[in-house]
Design a protein around this motif. Sequence first.
Motif, short mmCIF file in Angstrom:
data_model
loop_
_atom_site.label_atom_id
_atom_site.label_comp_id
_atom_site.label_asym_id
_atom_site.label_seq_id
_atom_site.Cartn_x
_atom_site.Cartn_y
_atom_site.Cartn_z
N GLN A 66 0.76 -1.15 -0.09
CA GLN A 66 0.05 0.06 0.09
C GLN A 66 0.98 1.24 -0.08
O GLN A 66 0.57 2.22 -0.78
N GLY A 70 1.30 3.80 -3.09
CA GLY A 70 1.27 5.24 -2.82
C GLY A 70 2.25 5.86 -3.63
O GLY A 70 2.29 7.22 -4.23
N ALA A 84 -4.24 12.20 -5.26
CA ALA A 84 -5.66 11.72 -4.68
C ALA A 84 -5.26 10.23 -4.47
O ALA A 84 -5.65 9.61 -3.28
N LYS A 85 -4.72 9.74 -5.42
CA LYS A 85 -4.44 8.06 -5.25
C LYS A 85 -3.48 8.00 -4.55
O LYS A 85 -3.51 6.90 -3.63
N GLU A 88 -4.63 8.21 -0.99
CA GLU A 88 -5.45 7.10 -0.51
C GLU A 88 -4.63 5.73 -0.07
O GLU A 88 -4.90 5.41 0.93
N TRP A 89 -3.71 5.47 -0.96
CA TRP A 89 -2.81 4.48 -0.48
C TRP A 89 -1.95 4.61 0.52
O TRP A 89 -1.77 3.75 1.32
N HIS A 91 -2.57 6.77 2.95
CA HIS A 91 -3.35 6.63 4.03
C HIS A 91 -3.70 5.30 4.73
O HIS A 91 -3.61 5.25 6.00
N LYS A 92 -3.92 4.40 3.85
CA LYS A 92 -4.03 3.04 4.03
C LYS A 92 -3.24 2.45 5.00
O LYS A 92 -3.07 1.96 6.08
N GLY A 114 -3.19 16.39 -3.08
CA GLY A 114 -4.19 15.04 -2.68
C GLY A 114 -5.07 15.18 -1.51
O GLY A 114 -6.05 14.50 -1.37
N ALA A 115 -4.93 16.30 -0.69
CA ALA A 115 -5.84 16.63 0.39
C ALA A 115 -5.62 18.19 0.74
O ALA A 115 -4.67 18.81 0.11
#
Length: 314
Positions: A66, A70, A84-85, A88-89, A91-92, A114-115
């Motif tokens: 993950q 990212g 953004a992707k 997302e990864w 953050h996981k 991304g945020a």
Amino acid sequence: MFKTLFRPLIQAHNINKIKKLAVNGDAEAQNKFAKMYHFGLYVEQNYTQAAIWYTKAATQGVIQAQSALGELYEYGQGVKQNDAKAFEWYHKAAARGDAYAQNSIGWMYEKGKGAEQDYKKALQWYSKAAEQGEIDAQYNLGVMYNNGLGIAQNYKMAFRWLKQAAEKGHIQAQAVVAAMLFEGLGVTKDESLALDFYHQSAKSGFAPAQSHLGVIKERNREFSDARVWYRKAAEQGEPSALSHLGLMYEFGESVARNRIIAYGLFEMAVTQGDKTALDIRDTIAKSLTQSQREEAIELAHNPKKLWELLDNTL
């Protein structure tokens, strides 16, 4: 000898075994297979294949996959760049304790990639990673405290985290720690220790540290050493070093005075964004003929020729 001869066969066997497991859905094998493509281990480097296998492993919950996925999205390696992707990864993985991903999430919050930009959240994630010993997070956290981003400015805390990163070899942290020791910010002033950190950073090739070291040497009238450090930084395009070196040639400090070289160095400094170099460059220009100015400008646009000339004008 026996092991050396048969190592390629053994590696091939292991690769085929990993591939078979990966194809059959083994998540850890998929992550290993992705790493092989990511870093070119025993196979030709292929970011696209790395992204494919990281995705399979990441979807099954492998934390390292993950985090790595990212990174591929952040830098557009093997996939279309997508903040953004990436977020997302990262953050996981970060939510499950991966220090590298935590630092990356912190950086994305700090920069608003991304945020939405959020210094407080950046600080929180940097802190989580720094507590785990992640060197870049320790540096980033120190900078946040130093600049008062997401929290009240606190030089003592800044020094604490920056020093931890510096002691692990982080060259930017070493330079900042050196500056703080020189000024006594967040720590008792210690010029001797500051010099040690500047030397560590400068010897590792960090241009700003090399330039600062040049300034210190010049203040101590160690002109030859100052020129050496300015030169190292100037060759990397460090604006302040170009200007300082230009002044040495303008005034003949430990070198033969040469206003053509001085003008060329200040022209390079201006090109690199040093606005303070403009006035000095223009002042020097008044003492040069048109042909001399043209020669200096040519040198500024041909650094290799300029450095060769410097070697011959000591």
